[in-house]
Write a protein that holds these residues in place. Structure first.
Motif, PDB file in Angstrom:
ATOM      1  N   ASP A  67       0.835  -1.208  -0.069  1.00 15.89           N
ATOM      2  CA  ASP A  67       0.009   0.072  -0.016  1.00 15.89           C
ATOM      3  C   ASP A  67       0.968   1.285   0.070  1.00 15.89           C
ATOM      4  OD1 ASP A  67      -2.194  -1.529   0.052  1.00 15.89           O
ATOM      5  OD2 ASP A  67      -2.538  -1.298   2.323  1.00 15.89           O
ATOM      6  N   TYR A  68       2.134   1.368   0.454  1.00 13.24           N
ATOM      7  CA  TYR A  68       2.884   2.327   0.532  1.00 13.24           C
ATOM      8  C   TYR A  68       3.817   2.511  -0.913  1.00 13.24           C
ATOM      9  CZ  TYR A  68       2.256   2.274   5.765  1.00 13.24           C
ATOM     10  OH  TYR A  68       1.712   2.128   6.997  1.00 13.24           O
ATOM     11  N   PRO A  69       4.036   3.685  -1.148  1.00 13.04           N
ATOM     12  CA  PRO A  69       4.516   3.980  -2.364  1.00 13.04           C
ATOM     13  C   PRO A  69       6.165   3.456  -2.295  1.00 13.04           C
ATOM     14  CG  PRO A  69       4.269   6.194  -1.286  1.00 13.04           C
ATOM     15  CD  PRO A  69       3.536   5.013  -0.457  1.00 13.04           C
ATOM     16  N   GLU A  70       6.820   3.210  -3.338  1.00 13.19           N
ATOM     17  CA  GLU A  70       8.305   2.719  -3.536  1.00 13.19           C
ATOM     18  C   GLU A  70       8.919   3.914  -2.812  1.00 13.19           C
ATOM     19  OE1 GLU A  70       9.990   0.650  -6.564  1.00 13.19           O
ATOM     20  OE2 GLU A  70       7.949  -0.446  -6.719  1.00 13.19           O
ATOM     21  N   MET A  71       8.530   5.300  -3.319  1.00 14.00           N
ATOM     22  CA  MET A  71       9.287   6.341  -3.074  1.00 14.00           C
ATOM     23  C   MET A  71       8.490   7.492  -2.401  1.00 14.00           C
ATOM     24  SD  MET A  71      11.653   6.727  -6.287  1.00 14.00           S
ATOM     25  CE  MET A  71      10.602   6.798  -7.498  1.00 14.00           C
ATOM     26  N   ASP A  72       8.952   8.267  -1.489  1.00 13.76           N
ATOM     27  CA  ASP A  72       8.012   9.152  -0.769  1.00 13.76           C
ATOM     28  C   ASP A  72       8.460  10.585  -1.521  1.00 13.76           C
ATOM     29  OD1 ASP A  72       7.003  11.285   0.724  1.00 13.76           O
ATOM     30  OD2 ASP A  72       8.100  10.342   2.733  1.00 13.76           O
ATOM     31  N   ASP A  73       7.760  10.802  -2.436  1.00 13.97           N
ATOM     32  CA  ASP A  73       7.770  11.986  -3.241  1.00 13.97           C
ATOM     33  C   ASP A  73       8.137  13.219  -2.584  1.00 13.97           C
ATOM     34  OD1 ASP A  73       7.708  10.392  -5.544  1.00 13.97           O
ATOM     35  OD2 ASP A  73       5.417  10.490  -5.721  1.00 13.97           O
ATOM     36  N   GLU A  74       7.109  13.356  -1.454  1.00 14.41           N
ATOM     37  CA  GLU A  74       7.321  14.463  -0.642  1.00 14.41           C
ATOM     38  C   GLU A  74       8.774  14.624   0.126  1.00 14.41           C
ATOM     39  OE1 GLU A  74       5.194  16.142   3.379  1.00 14.41           O
ATOM     40  OE2 GLU A  74       3.869  15.393   1.968  1.00 14.41           O
ATOM     41  N   ARG A  75       9.021  13.702   0.490  1.00 16.96           N
ATOM     42  CA  ARG A  75      10.468  13.841   1.299  1.00 16.96           C
ATOM     43  C   ARG A  75      11.564  13.965   0.245  1.00 16.96           C
ATOM     44  NH1 ARG A  75      13.858  15.210   5.148  1.00 16.96           N
ATOM     45  NH2 ARG A  75      15.747  13.666   5.498  1.00 16.96           N
ATOM     46  N   ILE A  76      11.516  13.424  -1.242  1.00 18.57           N
ATOM     47  CA  ILE A  76      12.478  13.731  -2.164  1.00 18.57           C
ATOM     48  C   ILE A  76      12.750  15.335  -2.394  1.00 18.57           C
ATOM     49  CG2 ILE A  76      13.124  13.166  -4.632  1.00 18.57           C
ATOM     50  CD1 ILE A  76      11.572  10.327  -4.069  1.00 18.57           C
ATOM     51  N   GLU A  77      11.345  15.782  -2.687  1.00 19.41           N
ATOM     52  CA  GLU A  77      11.389  17.131  -2.930  1.00 19.41           C
ATOM     53  C   GLU A  77      12.022  18.030  -1.941  1.00 19.41           C
ATOM     54  OE1 GLU A  77      10.947  20.387  -5.139  1.00 19.41           O
ATOM     55  OE2 GLU A  77      10.442  18.309  -6.074  1.00 19.41           O
ATOM     56  N   GLN A  78      11.872  17.618  -0.681  1.00 15.64           N
ATOM     57  CA  GLN A  78      12.275  18.320   0.530  1.00 15.64           C
ATOM     58  C   GLN A  78      13.933  18.411   0.345  1.00 15.64           C
ATOM     59  OE1 GLN A  78      10.913  16.466   4.116  1.00 15.64           O
ATOM     60  NE2 GLN A  78       8.675  17.508   4.270  1.00 15.64           N
ATOM     61  N   ILE A  79      14.400  17.226   0.326  1.00 12.00           N
ATOM     62  CA  ILE A  79      15.943  17.139   0.131  1.00 12.00           C
ATOM     63  C   ILE A  79      16.117  17.915  -1.159  1.00 12.00           C
ATOM     64  CG2 ILE A  79      17.835  15.296  -0.192  1.00 12.00           C
ATOM     65  CD1 ILE A  79      15.906  13.469   1.500  1.00 12.00           C
ATOM     66  N   ARG A  80      15.507  17.742  -2.480  1.00 13.65           N
ATOM     67  CA  ARG A  80      16.045  18.257  -3.411  1.00 13.65           C
ATOM     68  C   ARG A  80      16.140  19.759  -3.377  1.00 13.65           C
ATOM     69  NH1 ARG A  80      12.678  16.223  -7.776  1.00 13.65           N
ATOM     70  NH2 ARG A  80      14.467  14.673  -8.067  1.00 13.65           N
ATOM     71  N   SER A  81      15.015  20.388  -2.616  1.00 14.63           N
ATOM     72  CA  SER A  81      15.098  21.817  -2.489  1.00 14.63           C
ATOM     73  C   SER A  81      16.244  22.341  -1.546  1.00 14.63           C
ATOM     74  CB  SER A  81      13.657  22.383  -1.894  1.00 14.63           C
ATOM     75  OG  SER A  81      13.326  21.809  -0.857  1.00 14.63           O
ATOM     76  N   ALA A  82      16.361  21.404  -0.358  1.00 10.15           N
ATOM     77  CA  ALA A  82      17.444  21.628   0.641  1.00 10.15           C
ATOM     78  C   ALA A  82      18.798  21.693  -0.223  1.00 10.15           C
ATOM     79  CB  ALA A  82      17.381  20.723   1.692  1.00 10.15           C
ATOM     80  N   LEU A  83      19.103  20.708  -1.001  1.00  9.49           N
ATOM     81  CA  LEU A  83      20.281  20.530  -1.892  1.00  9.49           C
ATOM     82  C   LEU A  83      20.323  21.907  -2.506  1.00  9.49           C
ATOM     83  CD1 LEU A  83      20.398  17.096  -2.724  1.00  9.49           C
ATOM     84  CD2 LEU A  83      21.886  18.112  -1.227  1.00  9.49           C
ATOM     85  N   GLU A  84      19.170  22.596  -3.343  1.00 13.32           N
ATOM     86  CA  GLU A  84      19.360  23.587  -4.051  1.00 13.32           C
ATOM     87  C   GLU A  84      19.666  24.716  -3.374  1.00 13.32           C
ATOM     88  OE1 GLU A  84      15.811  23.557  -6.338  1.00 13.32           O
ATOM     89  OE2 GLU A  84      16.408  21.943  -7.698  1.00 13.32           O
TER      90      GLU A  84
END
Length: 108
Positions: A67-84
């Protein structure tokens, strides 16, 4: 050191069984007979599979994980923006501990 077992004949092997071995084999044969009859009766009705409680629990867990997605899209976006932004911080001690834990789980 190796032992060559070729050429051993029937007269060279001790095939006598003790009384305890004979009685144990007789008892196991008596216990196996009802189990074999039960298995034959079940196979006559069709195939039957019984799962252990652990197998059932694992199957339920597998379904829940599906039932859970393979990737947490929200967490990925948080990390991506923090890296930028340059605000992503790496905890070196936490990273090192996780690497050690992984190494221990793999190699024991």
């Amino acid at each position: 050191m190796s032992v060559d077992l070729n050429g051993i004949g029937q007269g060279q092997v001790n095939t006598q069984r003790t009384t305890a071995d004979k009685s144990a084999n007789t008892q196991s044969a008596k216990q196996a007979a009802p189990e074999q009859a039960n298995a034959k009766a079940q196979s006559a009705r069709g195939e039957n599979v019984n799962l252990s409680s652990q197998a059932r629990n694992l199957k339920q867990l597998e379904q829940k994980l599906g039932d859970y997605p393979e990737m947490d899209d929200e967490r990925i976006e948080q990390i991506r923006s923090a890296l930028e932004n340059g605000t992503y911080k790496i905890d070196a001690e936490k990273l090192a501990q996780k690497m050690l834990d992984m190494d221990e789980s793999i190699f024991g």
